[in-house]
Write a protein that holds these residues in place. Structure first.
Motif, PDB file in Angstrom:
ATOM      1  N   SER A  64      -2.322 -18.421  18.362  1.00 30.38           N
ATOM      2  CA  SER A  64      -1.463 -19.269  17.633  1.00 30.38           C
ATOM      3  C   SER A  64      -1.165 -20.607  18.330  1.00 30.38           C
ATOM      4  CB  SER A  64       0.113 -18.314  17.459  1.00 30.38           C
ATOM      5  OG  SER A  64      -0.081 -17.252  16.771  1.00 30.38           O
ATOM      6  N   GLY A  65      -1.142 -21.706  17.606  1.00 29.66           N
ATOM      7  CA  GLY A  65      -0.905 -22.907  18.056  1.00 29.66           C
ATOM      8  C   GLY A  65      -2.251 -23.736  18.671  1.00 29.66           C
ATOM      9  N   SER A  66      -3.437 -23.020  18.146  1.00 32.02           N
ATOM     10  CA  SER A  66      -4.679 -23.600  18.606  1.00 32.02           C
ATOM     11  C   SER A  66      -5.449 -24.541  17.542  1.00 32.02           C
ATOM     12  CB  SER A  66      -5.769 -22.490  18.924  1.00 32.02           C
ATOM     13  OG  SER A  66      -5.872 -21.546  17.814  1.00 32.02           O
ATOM     14  N   GLY A  67      -4.770 -24.601  16.391  1.00 32.51           N
ATOM     15  CA  GLY A  67      -5.224 -25.522  15.550  1.00 32.51           C
ATOM     16  C   GLY A  67      -6.117 -25.073  14.218  1.00 32.51           C
ATOM     17  N   LYS A  68      -6.425 -23.738  14.424  1.00 31.23           N
ATOM     18  CA  LYS A  68      -7.171 -22.938  13.304  1.00 31.23           C
ATOM     19  C   LYS A  68      -6.771 -23.441  11.948  1.00 31.23           C
ATOM     20  CE  LYS A  68      -6.181 -18.674  14.576  1.00 31.23           C
ATOM     21  NZ  LYS A  68      -5.132 -18.915  15.434  1.00 31.23           N
ATOM     22  N   ARG A  73      -7.590 -26.738   6.591  1.00 33.32           N
ATOM     23  CA  ARG A  73      -7.213 -27.550   5.594  1.00 33.32           C
ATOM     24  C   ARG A  73      -7.975 -28.719   5.853  1.00 33.32           C
ATOM     25  NH1 ARG A  73      -3.843 -23.521   6.368  1.00 33.32           N
ATOM     26  NH2 ARG A  73      -2.307 -23.040   4.805  1.00 33.32           N
ATOM     27  N   LEU A  74      -8.252 -29.352   7.044  1.00 36.68           N
ATOM     28  CA  LEU A  74      -8.850 -30.831   6.936  1.00 36.68           C
ATOM     29  C   LEU A  74     -10.517 -30.223   6.468  1.00 36.68           C
ATOM     30  CD1 LEU A  74      -8.048 -31.455  10.838  1.00 36.68           C
ATOM     31  CD2 LEU A  74      -7.292 -32.803   8.761  1.00 36.68           C
ATOM     32  N   VAL A  75     -10.900 -29.355   6.481  1.00 35.74           N
ATOM     33  CA  VAL A  75     -12.341 -29.161   5.950  1.00 35.74           C
ATOM     34  C   VAL A  75     -12.403 -29.149   4.806  1.00 35.74           C
ATOM     35  CG1 VAL A  75     -14.216 -27.436   5.785  1.00 35.74           C
ATOM     36  CG2 VAL A  75     -13.290 -27.806   8.153  1.00 35.74           C
ATOM     37  N   MET A 110      -9.817 -21.932  -1.086  1.00 36.40           N
ATOM     38  CA  MET A 110      -9.041 -21.280   0.067  1.00 36.40           C
ATOM     39  C   MET A 110      -8.406 -19.861  -0.303  1.00 36.40           C
ATOM     40  SD  MET A 110      -6.748 -23.259   2.798  1.00 36.40           S
ATOM     41  CE  MET A 110      -6.398 -22.833   4.499  1.00 36.40           C
ATOM     42  N   ILE A 111      -8.515 -19.064   0.560  1.00 36.54           N
ATOM     43  CA  ILE A 111      -7.502 -17.677   0.504  1.00 36.54           C
ATOM     44  C   ILE A 111      -6.503 -17.933   1.544  1.00 36.54           C
ATOM     45  CG2 ILE A 111      -7.708 -15.032   0.698  1.00 36.54           C
ATOM     46  CD1 ILE A 111     -10.600 -15.417  -0.108  1.00 36.54           C
ATOM     47  N   PHE A 112      -5.241 -17.874   1.264  1.00 34.09           N
ATOM     48  CA  PHE A 112      -4.283 -17.965   2.295  1.00 34.09           C
ATOM     49  C   PHE A 112      -3.703 -16.669   2.980  1.00 34.09           C
ATOM     50  CE2 PHE A 112      -3.984 -21.735  -0.744  1.00 34.09           C
ATOM     51  CZ  PHE A 112      -4.002 -22.707   0.265  1.00 34.09           C
ATOM     52  N   GLN A 113      -2.925 -16.900   3.815  1.00 28.45           N
ATOM     53  CA  GLN A 113      -2.342 -15.649   4.666  1.00 28.45           C
ATOM     54  C   GLN A 113      -1.331 -14.819   3.979  1.00 28.45           C
ATOM     55  OE1 GLN A 113      -0.648 -17.065   8.484  1.00 28.45           O
ATOM     56  NE2 GLN A 113       0.005 -14.604   8.757  1.00 28.45           N
ATOM     57  N   ASP A 114      -0.379 -15.481   3.272  1.00 28.94           N
ATOM     58  CA  ASP A 114       0.561 -14.733   2.512  1.00 28.94           C
ATOM     59  C   ASP A 114       0.175 -14.735   0.929  1.00 28.94           C
ATOM     60  OD1 ASP A 114       2.692 -13.813   1.344  1.00 28.94           O
ATOM     61  OD2 ASP A 114       4.028 -15.069   2.333  1.00 28.94           O
ATOM     62  N   VAL A 191     -12.486 -21.170   2.518  1.00 32.54           N
ATOM     63  CA  VAL A 191     -11.889 -20.900   3.695  1.00 32.54           C
ATOM     64  C   VAL A 191     -11.012 -19.755   3.648  1.00 32.54           C
ATOM     65  CG1 VAL A 191     -10.332 -21.924   5.201  1.00 32.54           C
ATOM     66  CG2 VAL A 191     -12.088 -23.257   4.458  1.00 32.54           C
ATOM     67  N   ALA A 192     -11.104 -18.649   4.387  1.00 31.83           N
ATOM     68  CA  ALA A 192     -10.186 -17.453   4.462  1.00 31.83           C
ATOM     69  C   ALA A 192      -9.126 -17.619   5.807  1.00 31.83           C
ATOM     70  CB  ALA A 192     -10.760 -16.413   4.511  1.00 31.83           C
ATOM     71  N   ASP A 193      -7.986 -17.927   5.500  1.00 27.24           N
ATOM     72  CA  ASP A 193      -6.987 -18.603   6.675  1.00 27.24           C
ATOM     73  C   ASP A 193      -6.404 -17.268   6.811  1.00 27.24           C
ATOM     74  OD1 ASP A 193      -5.387 -19.419   8.629  1.00 27.24           O
ATOM     75  OD2 ASP A 193      -4.578 -20.850   7.065  1.00 27.24           O
ATOM     76  N   GLU A 194      -6.486 -16.341   7.721  1.00 31.16           N
ATOM     77  CA  GLU A 194      -5.809 -15.322   8.263  1.00 31.16           C
ATOM     78  C   GLU A 194      -5.621 -14.180   7.160  1.00 31.16           C
ATOM     79  OE1 GLU A 194      -4.942 -14.065  11.306  1.00 31.16           O
ATOM     80  OE2 GLU A 194      -4.772 -15.936  12.457  1.00 31.16           O
TER      81      GLU A 194
END
Length: 336
Positions: A64-68, A73-75, A110-114, A191-194
């Protein structure tokens, strides 16, 4: 994984990039008001290069905090980069106007975490699916409804469930709906974010298997962001390791997991339950530093058990150490 599947993955990883980023950088803040001194910017992502081939899955891992998530979101240009460029199938996304980008979004989702937060609680699932189908595919009426019903079936739900609101679904079911909504525009890249970290352990494997099947069947390119290295190993062709916004290592999945080149990668892998006995592990001391005040030189040096004085002097370049494998570390004499 079968030998044929492994060969297909290796072929995908060497194909022409569908998604390519160069020097992608994102700094937040740093302005300060009239009555305050200028604060340091938060360096969330710093000079990241990446490429994803058509049909390839790139796993992105780090603490966590690594910028993933910021990188994801930038891509997609959901947030604007401080520096750097992103191209999709040869189209420079930075050169698109807001209207052109909206039209281009059908290719990238994008597929979000929540899953609950990503779905509109006031819309039925039917309306949530029909909206992108109409907007991006230009399909209306019964044809659009049939497409929505087909999406529900693709993700393991029923057409009858489209009448319901998000609150009527379990967490795993809501994430299936979120996946269906991401597919509604017929994208080529997701992009599948967590995507499984907010789910019960009992349903995580089901959702990962679903994503894996859909990726193969639809030929999707996927950036799969996760802190769970066990999941990333299953679904990814290549893996990128981030630390404090910088790439520490990138390599084909099997190569990275069997022979990590960077101390940070080795420490992450050895922290996976059952990987090694506690006394043999590389233990990361302390917490990840603040991205507003990153260490000089190699940003990992303050927690690296192999750091030497030279590590504080220069930022290590990401360089190839084996075919397809790159690391950002000046030490070539390490046994990990």
């Amino acid at each position: 994984m079968s030998e044929v599947a492994e060969m297909e993955r290796e072929a995908a990883s060497t194909a022409r990039p569908l998604v390519e980023a160069r020097g992608l950088t994102k700094h937040f803040g740093g302005g300060g008001g009239l009555l305050s001194s200028k604060s340091r910017p938060v360096r969330a992502v710093e000079g990241v290069d990446l490429s994803i081939a058509a049909g390839e899955v790139l796993g992105v891992v780090g603490e966590s905090g690594s910028g993933k998530s910021t990188l994801g979101r930038l891509v997609l240009r959901l947030i604007e980069a401080t520096e750097g460029t992103v191209s999709f199938d040869g189209t420079d996304l930075n050169g698109l106007s807001s209207g052109e980008l909206r039209a281009f979004r059908r290719n990238m989702q994008m597929i979000f975490q929540d899953p609950f937060a990503s779905l509109n609680s006031r819309m039925t699932i039917r309306d949530a699916l029909l909206e992108p189908i109409t907007l991006h595919r230009g399909v209306k009426g019964r044809e659009a409804v049939e497409l929505a019903e087909g999406l529900m079936q693709q993700v393991g739900l029923t057409a009858e469930q489209m009448k319901r609101y998000p609150r009527a679904f379990s967490g795993g079911q809501r994430q299936r709906v979120a996946i269906a909504r991401a597919l509604a525009s017929a994208p080529r890249f997701i992009v599948a974010d967590e995507p499984v970290s907010a789910l019960d352990v009992s349903v995580q494997a089901e959702v990962v298997n679903l994503l894996q099947r859909l990726q193969r069947e639809l030929g999707l390119s996927l950036m799969f962001i996760s802190h769970d290295l066990s999941v990333v190993e299953i679904i990814s062709d290549r893996v990128m390791v981030l630390y404090l916004g910088r790439v520490m290592e990138v390599a084909p999945t099997r190569q990275l997991y069997q022979n990590p080149a960077h101390p940070y990668t080795a420490a992450l892998l050895q922290a996976v339950p059952g990987a090694r006995s506690a006394e043999d592990r590389l233990i990361l001391a302390g917490e990840i530093p603040s991205p507003a005040n990153p260490p000089s030189g190699c940003v990992f040096r303050t927690r690296c058990p192999f750091a030497i004085a030279a590590c504080a002097e220069t930022v290590p370049e990401l360089r190839e150490v084996a075919p397809g494998q790159k690391k950002a570390c000046i030490r070539d004499d390490l046994t990990l």
